[in-house]
Design a protein around this motif. Sequence first.
Motif, PDB file in Angstrom:
ATOM      1  N   VAL A 149      -1.666  16.484 -11.547  1.00  0.00           N
ATOM      2  CA  VAL A 149      -2.051  15.299 -10.759  1.00  0.00           C
ATOM      3  C   VAL A 149      -2.493  14.156 -11.677  1.00  0.00           C
ATOM      4  CG1 VAL A 149      -3.502  14.384  -8.916  1.00  0.00           C
ATOM      5  CG2 VAL A 149      -2.584  16.717  -8.728  1.00  0.00           C
ATOM      6  N   PRO A 150      -3.549  14.309 -12.486  1.00  0.00           N
ATOM      7  CA  PRO A 150      -3.939  13.188 -13.350  1.00  0.00           C
ATOM      8  C   PRO A 150      -2.897  12.892 -14.428  1.00  0.00           C
ATOM      9  CG  PRO A 150      -5.260  15.121 -13.884  1.00  0.00           C
ATOM     10  CD  PRO A 150      -4.482  15.441 -12.625  1.00  0.00           C
ATOM     11  N   ALA A 151      -2.173  13.918 -14.866  1.00  0.00           N
ATOM     12  CA  ALA A 151      -1.145  13.686 -15.893  1.00  0.00           C
ATOM     13  C   ALA A 151      -0.044  12.770 -15.370  1.00  0.00           C
ATOM     14  CB  ALA A 151      -0.557  15.018 -16.362  1.00  0.00           C
ATOM     15  N   ASN A 152       0.373  12.951 -14.133  1.00  0.00           N
ATOM     16  CA  ASN A 152       1.417  12.090 -13.571  1.00  0.00           C
ATOM     17  C   ASN A 152       0.902  10.698 -13.241  1.00  0.00           C
ATOM     18  OD1 ASN A 152       4.244  13.158 -13.222  1.00  0.00           O
ATOM     19  ND2 ASN A 152       2.997  14.947 -12.718  1.00  0.00           N
ATOM     20  N   ILE A 153      -0.360  10.594 -12.877  1.00  0.00           N
ATOM     21  CA  ILE A 153      -0.940   9.261 -12.675  1.00  0.00           C
ATOM     22  C   ILE A 153      -0.911   8.507 -13.999  1.00  0.00           C
ATOM     23  CG2 ILE A 153      -3.061   7.999 -12.138  1.00  0.00           C
ATOM     24  CD1 ILE A 153      -3.736  10.392 -10.201  1.00  0.00           C
ATOM     25  N   ALA A 154      -1.321   9.168 -15.068  1.00  0.00           N
ATOM     26  CA  ALA A 154      -1.333   8.546 -16.398  1.00  0.00           C
ATOM     27  C   ALA A 154       0.082   8.190 -16.844  1.00  0.00           C
ATOM     28  CB  ALA A 154      -1.987   9.488 -17.415  1.00  0.00           C
ATOM     29  N   GLU A 155       1.007   9.129 -16.678  1.00  0.00           N
ATOM     30  CA  GLU A 155       2.387   8.881 -17.107  1.00  0.00           C
ATOM     31  C   GLU A 155       3.009   7.723 -16.333  1.00  0.00           C
ATOM     32  OE1 GLU A 155       6.567  11.298 -17.902  1.00  0.00           O
ATOM     33  OE2 GLU A 155       4.826  12.375 -17.118  1.00  0.00           O
ATOM     34  N   GLY A 156       2.746   7.676 -15.038  1.00  0.00           N
ATOM     35  CA  GLY A 156       3.276   6.578 -14.230  1.00  0.00           C
ATOM     36  C   GLY A 156       2.700   5.232 -14.634  1.00  0.00           C
ATOM     37  N   HIS A 157       1.409   5.210 -14.885  1.00  0.00           N
ATOM     38  CA  HIS A 157       0.758   3.960 -15.292  1.00  0.00           C
ATOM     39  C   HIS A 157       1.334   3.446 -16.598  1.00  0.00           C
ATOM     40  CE1 HIS A 157      -2.436   1.353 -16.912  1.00  0.00           C
ATOM     41  NE2 HIS A 157      -2.578   1.011 -15.647  1.00  0.00           N
ATOM     42  N   ALA A 158       1.665   4.361 -17.488  1.00  0.00           N
ATOM     43  CA  ALA A 158       2.207   3.975 -18.796  1.00  0.00           C
ATOM     44  C   ALA A 158       3.722   3.808 -18.772  1.00  0.00           C
ATOM     45  CB  ALA A 158       1.834   5.043 -19.831  1.00  0.00           C
ATOM     46  N   GLY A 159       4.325   3.998 -17.608  1.00  0.00           N
ATOM     47  CA  GLY A 159       5.785   4.029 -17.503  1.00  0.00           C
ATOM     48  C   GLY A 159       6.524   2.732 -17.712  1.00  0.00           C
ATOM     49  N   GLY A 160       5.846   1.624 -17.637  1.00  0.00           N
ATOM     50  CA  GLY A 160       6.486   0.355 -17.944  1.00  0.00           C
ATOM     51  C   GLY A 160       7.039  -0.418 -16.758  1.00  0.00           C
ATOM     52  N   SER A 161       7.122   0.201 -15.589  1.00  0.00           N
ATOM     53  CA  SER A 161       7.595  -0.534 -14.415  1.00  0.00           C
ATOM     54  C   SER A 161       6.928   0.008 -13.160  1.00  0.00           C
ATOM     55  CB  SER A 161       9.119  -0.414 -14.266  1.00  0.00           C
ATOM     56  OG  SER A 161       9.488   0.867 -13.786  1.00  0.00           O
ATOM     57  N   THR A 162       6.896  -0.818 -12.146  1.00  0.00           N
ATOM     58  CA  THR A 162       6.298  -0.406 -10.881  1.00  0.00           C
ATOM     59  C   THR A 162       7.094   0.731 -10.258  1.00  0.00           C
ATOM     60  OG1 THR A 162       5.505  -2.666 -10.562  1.00  0.00           O
ATOM     61  CG2 THR A 162       5.528  -1.238  -8.623  1.00  0.00           C
ATOM     62  N   LYS A 215       4.258  -4.315  -3.506  1.00  0.00           N
ATOM     63  CA  LYS A 215       4.632  -5.110  -4.676  1.00  0.00           C
ATOM     64  C   LYS A 215       6.136  -5.013  -4.919  1.00  0.00           C
ATOM     65  CE  LYS A 215       3.534  -5.583  -9.598  1.00  0.00           C
ATOM     66  NZ  LYS A 215       2.722  -5.062 -10.710  1.00  0.00           N
ATOM     67  N   LEU A 216       6.689  -3.815  -4.818  1.00  0.00           N
ATOM     68  CA  LEU A 216       8.133  -3.632  -4.990  1.00  0.00           C
ATOM     69  C   LEU A 216       8.918  -4.363  -3.907  1.00  0.00           C
ATOM     70  CD1 LEU A 216       8.530   0.138  -5.971  1.00  0.00           C
ATOM     71  CD2 LEU A 216       9.058  -1.850  -7.391  1.00  0.00           C
ATOM     72  N   ALA A 217       8.449  -4.267  -2.669  1.00  0.00           N
ATOM     73  CA  ALA A 217       9.133  -4.935  -1.565  1.00  0.00           C
ATOM     74  C   ALA A 217       9.098  -6.451  -1.744  1.00  0.00           C
ATOM     75  CB  ALA A 217       8.492  -4.545  -0.229  1.00  0.00           C
ATOM     76  N   PHE A 218       7.989  -6.964  -2.218  1.00  0.00           N
ATOM     77  CA  PHE A 218       7.867  -8.402  -2.447  1.00  0.00           C
ATOM     78  C   PHE A 218       8.827  -8.853  -3.540  1.00  0.00           C
ATOM     79  CE2 PHE A 218       6.016 -12.171  -4.478  1.00  0.00           C
ATOM     80  CZ  PHE A 218       5.946 -13.016  -3.373  1.00  0.00           C
ATOM     81  N   LYS A 219       8.989  -8.044  -4.573  1.00  0.00           N
ATOM     82  CA  LYS A 219       9.918  -8.377  -5.660  1.00  0.00           C
ATOM     83  C   LYS A 219      11.343  -8.442  -5.148  1.00  0.00           C
ATOM     84  CE  LYS A 219       7.452  -6.617  -9.699  1.00  0.00           C
ATOM     85  NZ  LYS A 219       7.468  -5.625 -10.786  1.00  0.00           N
TER      86      LYS A 219
END
Length: 130
Positions: A51-64, A123-127
């Motif tokens: 759970v926290p590992a995927n939150i961290a990986e997603g945050h560092a992933g470079g895109s929404t 945010k994605l929908a707005f983009k």
Amino acid sequence: MSAVKIDSFRDLRVWKEAMDAAEAVLEVCDAEPLSRKLRFASQFEASAISVPANIAEGHAGGSTKVYVKHLHIARGSLAETLTYLELAARRGYITRPQVTAIWNKLQHTGLMLNALLSVLKKKLAFKKNP
């Protein structure tokens, strides 16, 4: 009220809450009788840590889009962890107070994950449709 500056995944409240929940799972897995159930404890620990590992990986992933993908994975891992928690309770591997404390942490993490996902999806929908 000013916005909180997020420089790293470590600044995310949802990551901190997920870490607290993962620590609580690791603690019960280290204790008897769960520590003797190696396969079960290993799966339980892995799902909680995910759970926290995927939150961290997603945050560092470079895109929404990548972030949202990893938050969905984290949410799936959270559901898996809740399932192991319930099974551990049914089997009498952990006490009801331990179950309640961990369940509450995981539920709170889930609410926070859902809120973050909602914001990022908007945010994605707005983009797509400015």
